[in-house]
Write a protein that holds these residues in place. Structure first.
Motif, PDB file in Angstrom:
ATOM      1  N   GLU A 166      22.678  13.921  -8.942  1.00 49.35           N
ATOM      2  CA  GLU A 166      21.951  13.979  -9.558  1.00 49.35           C
ATOM      3  C   GLU A 166      22.860  13.287 -11.109  1.00 49.35           C
ATOM      4  N   GLU A 167      23.970  13.959 -10.898  1.00 42.76           N
ATOM      5  CA  GLU A 167      25.361  13.754 -12.180  1.00 42.76           C
ATOM      6  C   GLU A 167      25.699  12.163 -11.851  1.00 42.76           C
ATOM      7  N   ARG A 168      25.513  11.788 -10.020  1.00 41.45           N
ATOM      8  CA  ARG A 168      26.940  11.059  -9.969  1.00 41.45           C
ATOM      9  C   ARG A 168      25.324   9.580 -10.299  1.00 41.45           C
ATOM     10  N   ASN A 169      24.616   9.904 -10.344  1.00 45.36           N
ATOM     11  CA  ASN A 169      23.107   8.327 -10.689  1.00 45.36           C
ATOM     12  C   ASN A 169      23.525   8.446 -11.856  1.00 45.36           C
ATOM     13  N   LYS A 170      23.214   9.798 -12.743  1.00 41.10           N
ATOM     14  CA  LYS A 170      23.192   9.456 -14.708  1.00 41.10           C
ATOM     15  C   LYS A 170      24.666   8.787 -14.879  1.00 41.10           C
ATOM     16  N   GLU A 171      25.582   8.720 -14.383  1.00 40.03           N
ATOM     17  CA  GLU A 171      27.022   8.175 -14.498  1.00 40.03           C
ATOM     18  C   GLU A 171      27.174   6.518 -13.764  1.00 40.03           C
ATOM     19  N   THR A 172      26.143   6.762 -13.226  1.00 42.34           N
ATOM     20  CA  THR A 172      25.411   5.099 -12.899  1.00 42.34           C
ATOM     21  C   THR A 172      25.090   4.349 -14.074  1.00 42.34           C
ATOM     22  N   ALA A 173      23.663   5.137 -14.357  1.00 43.08           N
ATOM     23  CA  ALA A 173      23.114   4.479 -15.719  1.00 43.08           C
ATOM     24  C   ALA A 173      23.814   4.010 -16.944  1.00 43.08           C
ATOM     25  N   ALA A 174      24.872   5.388 -17.037  1.00 42.48           N
ATOM     26  CA  ALA A 174      25.377   6.004 -18.314  1.00 42.48           C
ATOM     27  C   ALA A 174      26.614   4.250 -18.337  1.00 42.48           C
ATOM     28  N   LYS A 175      27.272   4.290 -16.882  1.00 44.77           N
ATOM     29  CA  LYS A 175      27.897   3.110 -16.562  1.00 44.77           C
ATOM     30  C   LYS A 175      27.866   1.428 -17.273  1.00 44.77           C
ATOM     31  N   TYR A 176      26.252   1.549 -16.831  1.00 38.03           N
ATOM     32  CA  TYR A 176      25.524   0.226 -17.744  1.00 38.03           C
ATOM     33  C   TYR A 176      25.025   0.358 -18.456  1.00 38.03           C
ATOM     34  N   HIS A 177      24.280   0.768 -19.084  1.00 41.14           N
ATOM     35  CA  HIS A 177      24.859   1.367 -20.385  1.00 41.14           C
ATOM     36  C   HIS A 177      25.850   1.069 -21.451  1.00 41.14           C
ATOM     37  N   GLN A 178      26.768   1.520 -20.664  1.00 43.79           N
ATOM     38  CA  GLN A 178      28.335   1.205 -21.799  1.00 43.79           C
ATOM     39  C   GLN A 178      28.522  -0.018 -21.343  1.00 43.79           C
ATOM     40  N   LEU A 179      28.101  -0.934 -20.332  1.00 45.89           N
ATOM     41  CA  LEU A 179      28.817  -2.283 -20.708  1.00 45.89           C
ATOM     42  C   LEU A 179      27.691  -2.908 -21.023  1.00 45.89           C
ATOM     43  N   GLY A 180      26.963  -2.761 -21.603  1.00 51.33           N
ATOM     44  CA  GLY A 180      24.996  -3.009 -22.856  1.00 51.33           C
ATOM     45  C   GLY A 180      24.522  -3.639 -22.320  1.00 51.33           C
ATOM     46  N   LEU A 181      23.554  -2.518 -21.390  1.00 52.84           N
ATOM     47  CA  LEU A 181      22.928  -2.836 -20.590  1.00 52.84           C
ATOM     48  C   LEU A 181      21.650  -2.310 -21.363  1.00 52.84           C
ATOM     49  N   ALA A 182      20.583  -1.844 -20.397  1.00 52.47           N
ATOM     50  CA  ALA A 182      19.716  -0.151 -20.980  1.00 52.47           C
ATOM     51  C   ALA A 182      19.618   0.906 -20.447  1.00 52.47           C
ATOM     52  N   ASP A 183      19.202   1.985 -21.547  1.00 48.91           N
ATOM     53  CA  ASP A 183      19.935   3.081 -20.931  1.00 48.91           C
ATOM     54  C   ASP A 183      19.031   3.638 -20.085  1.00 48.91           C
ATOM     55  N   TYR A 184      18.994   3.521 -18.997  1.00 52.66           N
ATOM     56  CA  TYR A 184      18.433   4.696 -18.011  1.00 52.66           C
ATOM     57  C   TYR A 184      18.487   6.058 -17.686  1.00 52.66           C
ATOM     58  N   ALA A 185      17.460   6.875 -17.158  1.00 57.73           N
ATOM     59  CA  ALA A 185      17.687   7.970 -17.219  1.00 57.73           C
ATOM     60  C   ALA A 185      19.305   8.060 -15.915  1.00 57.73           C
ATOM     61  N   ALA A 186      19.194   7.393 -15.083  1.00 58.76           N
ATOM     62  CA  ALA A 186      19.603   7.320 -13.683  1.00 58.76           C
ATOM     63  C   ALA A 186      19.676   5.860 -12.849  1.00 58.76           C
ATOM     64  N   ILE A 187      20.684   6.096 -11.787  1.00 61.61           N
ATOM     65  CA  ILE A 187      20.676   4.428 -11.627  1.00 61.61           C
ATOM     66  C   ILE A 187      21.179   4.899  -9.638  1.00 61.61           C
ATOM     67  N   GLU A 188      20.315   4.481  -8.407  1.00 60.31           N
ATOM     68  CA  GLU A 188      20.949   4.370  -7.191  1.00 60.31           C
ATOM     69  C   GLU A 188      21.646   2.647  -7.286  1.00 60.31           C
ATOM     70  N   ALA A 189      22.964   2.899  -6.303  1.00 60.26           N
ATOM     71  CA  ALA A 189      22.820   1.865  -6.341  1.00 60.26           C
ATOM     72  C   ALA A 189      23.616   1.381  -5.126  1.00 60.26           C
ATOM     73  N   PHE A 190      23.257  -0.292  -4.944  1.00 62.76           N
ATOM     74  CA  PHE A 190      23.907  -0.828  -2.957  1.00 62.76           C
ATOM     75  C   PHE A 190      24.160  -1.751  -2.690  1.00 62.76           C
ATOM     76  N   ARG A 191      24.338  -2.273  -1.991  1.00 61.56           N
ATOM     77  CA  ARG A 191      25.559  -2.872  -2.108  1.00 61.56           C
ATOM     78  C   ARG A 191      25.251  -3.937  -0.156  1.00 61.56           C
ATOM     79  N   ARG A 192      24.987  -5.197  -0.415  1.00 63.88           N
ATOM     80  CA  ARG A 192      24.160  -5.823   0.733  1.00 63.88           C
ATOM     81  C   ARG A 192      25.109  -5.766   1.721  1.00 63.88           C
ATOM     82  N   TYR A 193      25.235  -5.493   3.228  1.00 61.52           N
ATOM     83  CA  TYR A 193      25.613  -5.992   4.336  1.00 61.52           C
ATOM     84  C   TYR A 193      25.753  -7.542   4.935  1.00 61.52           C
ATOM     85  N   TYR A 194      26.561  -8.421   5.563  1.00 63.78           N
ATOM     86  CA  TYR A 194      25.773  -9.256   5.709  1.00 63.78           C
ATOM     87  C   TYR A 194      26.366  -9.422   6.833  1.00 63.78           C
ATOM     88  N   TYR A 195      25.957  -9.607   7.682  1.00 64.84           N
ATOM     89  CA  TYR A 195      26.206  -9.491   9.162  1.00 64.84           C
ATOM     90  C   TYR A 195      26.198 -10.323   9.924  1.00 64.84           C
TER      91      TYR A 195
END
Length: 644
Positions: free
Chosen positions: A615-644
């Protein structure tokens, strides 16, 4: 997996040829960085083998200082392979191990005596009298004499020809904890709380970890003619940077190695990630400004200046070693807008793709509108811990979601938890032999003995039923929850078998059966016991096998992080925002895993419960997006695509 012919040729590769970077003015210890720790381990083993053979030709003993822990395991496995397949003899080898817990019997599976025989000595032709390991079962009045004699025996062989080291998060080498003196020799020491905490999983609880150990001293290590230190994984990155770039400091004993004239640190990408030349290479010298490095630099600059992307100025770039980037991009104005738009395009409330929408700037395809999805979960809770909000969103938006639990997770169920379930079951049928056998087995289980098969089955069933309860809560039918019980895991102990063909075949079978458009998998290699990495390797091997099949042309793979770390901002390619209500739903889904709550057995270096971390990690990710100038979300889950 490394091809056998590649392994046979590794002995001809030098560190200098295999490493990807040169030392810089920030670094005070020679180091090489590999993208594959298995390759790195094989090269270290090749150096040791070459030294052994050289000493044989000279008719001299080869004196090796050896380490324990997870870092050198692959080195030992490669040495065993060289012995069995290429005739490497250890008859002229004399070994001295760095340390041993105290008190500790040789028979205890947690002893380093047991470890060394399990991974190396039982599989090679070393003479038993040439194996030296500190004794953990000495009487208190015997310890001093033993330590003195241990030092004298090393000196009698002319000192150590080669010392293999790992590094603890306190900066310890051997068990030389913070405060150890440069001139220290073999002695009894008190273990740092952090060191004991890191070992608590293996001992099934901090209270079971010995508080003392016998260790070679710093001076003993420094007297070795050659030192190689191994460090793998993100959780070693901070201490590696401090050791290589910091000042010599008794509170970080590994920094003494700066004074050794023949030391090499062998690192993988994750362990080296905090080194200045890797994390912020623009502070070192001219850069090849790739797209990935540009993103990394801009997001770093925002954090460094406490500004959002669109507020960065030419001066900010020039003052922080990025004048080359500006000349490459034209101006801060153009670069800022470009980076802002790119970051904005990672955000999507439609992780399965938004139907009938222009997907040009969306992370996922619009078609097909309804996708078949596999969420691979290494343990029976990683799915909801790591991507519970995205899981919920995929189901809500009508996709056919299958959760595939790769291992049973049975060793993470405590005996007292299993006993509770067995006693409840037995209360309905007091004459049931199975329940009574399980209860007796748990009550009479000796220290660190592998659970009986019936107990392991019960523990696996506990985790399975918790998982089904959670997936029902999210809204998928029981038929879409799959339990693979991959064979590599089912040893009943923390030590697992190597990934095998049967594991890969099972992975291939489930993917073929579902024919997914999306696969989500755990890309978190900071898991303290390595299960996540093996499960990810199993997927990668399966993808190699399946790639030629037509249905795979339509399959995208997304990697999530687990309970230990989040993707860096420049690595995120899809960010799924969560509302406050979804945060609470994710928490409730995690709570169905009751055996993992209020006393997690394998939580690594973080004392918080998994749901709190997530929960705290998801909130921290959302806070980083907001600090960079994006919308202020409650929480964010993050993903990276893998190319095989």
């Amino acid at each position: 997996m490394i091809a056998e012919e590649q392994l046979r040729n590794l002995k001809n590769i030098s560190y200098q040829a295999a490493g990807v970077y040169e030392n810089t003015r920030f670094e005070k210890i020679h180091n090489v960085v590999f993208d594959d720790s298995n390759v790195a381990s094989a090269i270290v083993a090749a150096e040791i083998a070459s030294l052994i053979r050289t000493k044989q030709e000279e008719n001299l003993p080869c004196v090796l200082g050896l380490a324990t822990g997870s870092s050198p395991i692959k080195v030992y496995e490669e040495l065993v392979r060289l012995h069995k397949e290429e005739g490497l003899s250890f008859e002229n080898v004399v070994t001295f191990n760095l340390d041993e817990y105290y008190p500790m019997t040789k028979q205890n599976v947690q002893s380093y005596h047991y470890f060394m025989h399990e991974y190396l000595f039982n599989h090679i032709d070393i003479k038993p009298e040439n194996v030296n390991i500190p004794k953990g079962d000495l009487e208190p009045d015997e310890i001093l004499d033993f330590c003195v004699s241990y030092e004298e025996k090393i000196k009698s062989y002319g000192g150590l020809d080669f010392q293999l080291l790992g590094i603890g998060r306190t900066g310890h080498i051997g068990f030389n904890e913070p405060g150890s003196h440069y001139n220290s020799r073999t002695r009894l020491i008190t273990l740092d709380h952090l060191t004991r905490s890191d070992a608590s999983g293996a001992f099934l609880g901090l209270e079971n970890v010995p508080k003392k150990a016998i260790t070679m001293g710093v001076r003993t290590v420094m007297d070795a003619k050659r030192i190689v230190l191994l460090a793998w994984g993100q959780n070693k990155a901070d201490i590696v940077k401090q050791t290589i770039e910091g000042e010599i400091d008794p509170s970080v004993p590994a920094t003494y190695l700066q004074q050794h004239n023949n030391t090499t640190f062998v690192l993988n990408d994750e362990a080296a990630s905090e080194l200045t030349r890797i994390k912020t290479p623009w502070l070192v010298g001219p850069c090849d400004w790739t797209h990935e490095l540009t993103k990394k630099a801009v997001f770093w600059l925002c954090d460094h200046t406490s500004k959002s992307i669109l507020r960065l100025t030419d001066k900010d770039y020039n003052d922080n070693g990025m004048e080359g980037l500006l000349s490459h991009e034209g101006s801060s104005y153009d670069l800022n807008i470009k980076m802002f738009n790119e970051l904005q395009h990672t955000i999507s409330g439609w992780p399965g793709g938004k139907p009938n929408a222009d997907d040009t700037n969306r992370p996922e395809r619009a078609a097909p509108a309804k996708k078949r999805v596999i969420i691979f979960s290494p343990h029976p809770d990683d799915d909801v811990i790591s991507m519970g909000g995205t899981f919920d969103r995929l189901v809500e938006q009508g996709h056919e979601v299958h959760v595939v639990y790769q291992t049973s997770g049975n060793i993470a169920v405590s005996n007292h938890e299993a006993l509770k379930f067995a006693e409840v079951a037995a209360s309905f049928d007091e004459n049931n032999d199975l329940y009574n056998k399980i209860i007796d087995s748990i009550n009479n289980n000796e220290e660190y003995v592998v659970d009986a098969p019936e107990v392991r089955a019960l523990k696996g069933l506990i985790r399975q039923k918790e998982s089904v309860a959670a997936t029902r809560f999210v809204g998928i039918p029981d038929s879409q929850a799959h339990f693979l019980n991959l064979p590599f895991y089912e040893t009943g102990t923390i030590k697992k078998n190597p990934l095998g063909q049967e594991d890969v075949d099972i992975m291939c079978d489930i993917i073929r059966a579902i024919k997914p458009h999306q696969i989500y998998a755990a890309g978190d290699l900071a898991d303290p016991h390595g299960t996540h990495k093996v499960c990810l390797d199993a997927l990668f091997e399966a993808l190699k096998v399946l790639k030629p099949e037509s249905f795979m042309e339509d399959c995208w793979v997304w990697l999530y992080r687990g309970a230990w770390h989040e993707w860096a901002m420049h690595e995120i390619e899809m960010a799924v925002p969560m509302s406050p209500d979804q945060v609470l739903r994710k928490r409730r889904a995690i709570f169905y895993h009751q055996s993992q709550k209020d006393g997690v057995m394998f939580q690594g270096d973080d004392s918080r419960e998994f749901w709190v971390r997530a929960e705290e990690r998801n909130k921290e990710t959302a806070a980083k997006y907001h600090q960079l100038g994006l919308a202020d979300y409650a929480a964010i889950e993050a993903f990276r695509r893998y190319y095989y």
